[in-house]
Write an enzyme that holds these catalytic residues in place. Sequence first.
Site, PDB file in Angstrom:
ATOM      1  N   CYS A  95     -33.200 -44.140   5.608  1.00  0.00           N
ATOM      2  CA  CYS A  95     -32.698 -45.479   5.927  1.00  0.00           C
ATOM      3  C   CYS A  95     -32.954 -46.468   4.798  1.00  0.00           C
ATOM      4  O   CYS A  95     -32.389 -46.333   3.724  1.00  0.00           O
ATOM      5  CB  CYS A  95     -33.361 -45.955   7.208  1.00  0.00           C
ATOM      6  SG  CYS A  95     -32.226 -46.062   8.556  1.00  0.00           S
ATOM      7  N   HIS A 195     -32.840 -40.521  11.328  1.00  0.00           N
ATOM      8  CA  HIS A 195     -34.204 -40.490  11.845  1.00  0.00           C
ATOM      9  C   HIS A 195     -34.153 -39.752  13.175  1.00  0.00           C
ATOM     10  O   HIS A 195     -33.255 -38.968  13.383  1.00  0.00           O
ATOM     11  CB  HIS A 195     -34.804 -41.892  11.911  1.00  0.00           C
ATOM     12  CG  HIS A 195     -34.099 -42.845  12.815  1.00  0.00           C
ATOM     13  ND1 HIS A 195     -33.109 -43.683  12.381  1.00  0.00           N
ATOM     14  CD2 HIS A 195     -34.232 -43.087  14.128  1.00  0.00           C
ATOM     15  CE1 HIS A 195     -32.686 -44.416  13.393  1.00  0.00           C
ATOM     16  NE2 HIS A 195     -33.332 -44.068  14.462  1.00  0.00           N
TER      17      HIS A 195
END
Lengths: 243, 458
Positions: A95, A195
């Site tokens: 991210c 994630h």
Amino acid sequence: MTPTITLRHLYPDLMNIYGDQGNIIALVARAKWRGYDVKVTRHAVGDRLTANQTDIYFMGGGQDRSQLLVAEDLQAHADTIRGDIENGVCALLICGGYQLFGQSYVDTDDNILPGIGIFDVVTRAGKRRMIGNILIETVGVIPEQPLIGFENHGGRTALGPKAQPFGRVIEGHGNNGDDNTEGIVYKNAIGTYMHGSLLPKNPILTDHILQSAFRRKYPDLTLQPLDNTIETAAFDEARERLR
Amino acid sequence: MGFRHRLARTVGKASFRLLRITGSGATTLPGLIATRIDRDFVRSAACDLKTVVITGTNGKTTTANQLAAIFRAANRPVIQNNSGSNLLRGIASTIIGQPTGTWGIFETDEADFRTVAEQIQPGIVIILNLFRDQMDRYGEINTTLKQWRHTLSKLPKTTVVLNADDPTLAELGIELRQTGHSVIFFGLTDPSCQTSEATPKAADAIVSPVDNLPLTYEVRYYSHIGIYHDSQNRFARPKVDAEITHVSLVGDAAAFTLTYQGVNYPLKTQLPGLYNVYNQAVAAIAGIIAGIEVTTITQSLAAFQSVFGRYEKIALPDGRTLVLVLVKNPVGYNQAISLLTRDNTPKTIFAALNDKLADGQDVSWIWDIDLESLVPVIDQVVAGGRRANELVLRFKYAGLPPERITAINHLATALKTVLAASSEPTIYCLLTYTAMLELHRHLADQSLTKPFYAGSTT
């Protein structure tokens, strides 16, 4: 002596918002179950960073406010980290971490936040966030391996002409929602939006990272297989969400 | 009141009766109908009420119920929404269903606060805390902070009661004071309550609004709650107006002193855990602001029992007890863990993880829980819910041997399994929101509990 490698957790206090800790837990546990050691060292803003002292770099995602501060500190260590990555040190950047290892991040007002340019990617802020479960098939790092995760990002990331994506999107958005690519691979460094946490449910990737990191230091070391029944059940259960 | 409002109320009421006759909960549909007919239905109805709106990540329901209990003990009629209906239409349903009251106590989640507060124009707003929670729905902490700031800036007459020990709320309160709002800060000053953890658990990346650098904690109670300051003392925990001191936590009960406007209030509660001390204290503060007598507040607090799924004890016909604990986010989960690890007796855990919209579809937050601390007191775990296998994986990586963990997605079957497998007198159930509702429904079907809608607002 127990074979030991060092995992450097970059900015754990500031970049930790999507269960990123799970990735560290998985790396440490799967090494330990085989009798090896992953030593986790935390790197905070203002800390010193020396070359050749790291076997795996890890950084997760953060809030916008934290990301500015991290971007600034990261610049001070750009050469060190780049040198290590060029030498084959492993890295997993998720991210915000992925974005900051790229060339730059351009926000909605066209302000440019420079990254450290290890990945040939540019990220632009988008209006609508891309949120949901994601399934990819890896292309470079391990051949055609399905991986499952969860993505939640506003940034649209475009790969440079020679950049190698981490995977091909089967379900979900990936880098930008347009070109079907997800993440990036450069040498032993992986950047991704996944994630979930990523590594616990995808033990093949976890073991791939561990194997690469240990083998650099201990050329004869081969990881023994582990029982992945529970990991597979969790993977299948998450995959059900996409149907 | 206009024609539209009366029509909305009449039609809403009719649908309310119909749903009750058919045995449905009627928690949102009448309100949905009423707000469709009259968009400002809640606004006009709330004009007749003195209102308190409670928001924050954890503790809303307990605080709202405690405050309602104080008002009722003082013979002040109250209308109150229940936690399952904290959207605007749920609040509209509440108004239709319980039309008499001089006080309205409404809890609302972080994201709906804006709509609810704009309609209700509350006299008092209480914000308890702000932790990471359902990021796929609410976004990051600063997104919520921005929304709250925007909403409150348009409510200049509202008194805002804020937790000074939460840096994000301190930042909000300091700004609101600068724009002329009446702000009451509450906080805990008792270093003996300091956490023993070396590294903070499930703490959000809270940085100083002045220099964006991480804060230093003189005392940290849990997560990012504590007494803190930034590198150059330009931002620090504000001076509190209502101070909690002398906390003693004994078993499932607590005692503490609340000092407000120069008066010391010794208070006792039957609710466990430090986080409940905050909830109870803020309910007492709101009671004091509303002019309720001290003895009424003290007695009401001492008598208050835990509410729906908040360490709720359910007696089974075979003499065993289920303890239901709602766990929605890492901080809430860690608090449940700290309650379960007060002694070392091996425990049977029934843990359920759902990933429906109301739970958050992103389950990665379970990797932020300090489950490793729970493992030493676990005898066995049965995991249930739509993501039972993810939970089993988490327990495995927390160090629990796989042979002591079972995954069964179907909740009722999972419960049956845990009851058959365990001989423990108490079974601890750690449940996400929709899993809690589902389990309650299942227990109600077996007449072990009252139906959900009959539980909290009578």
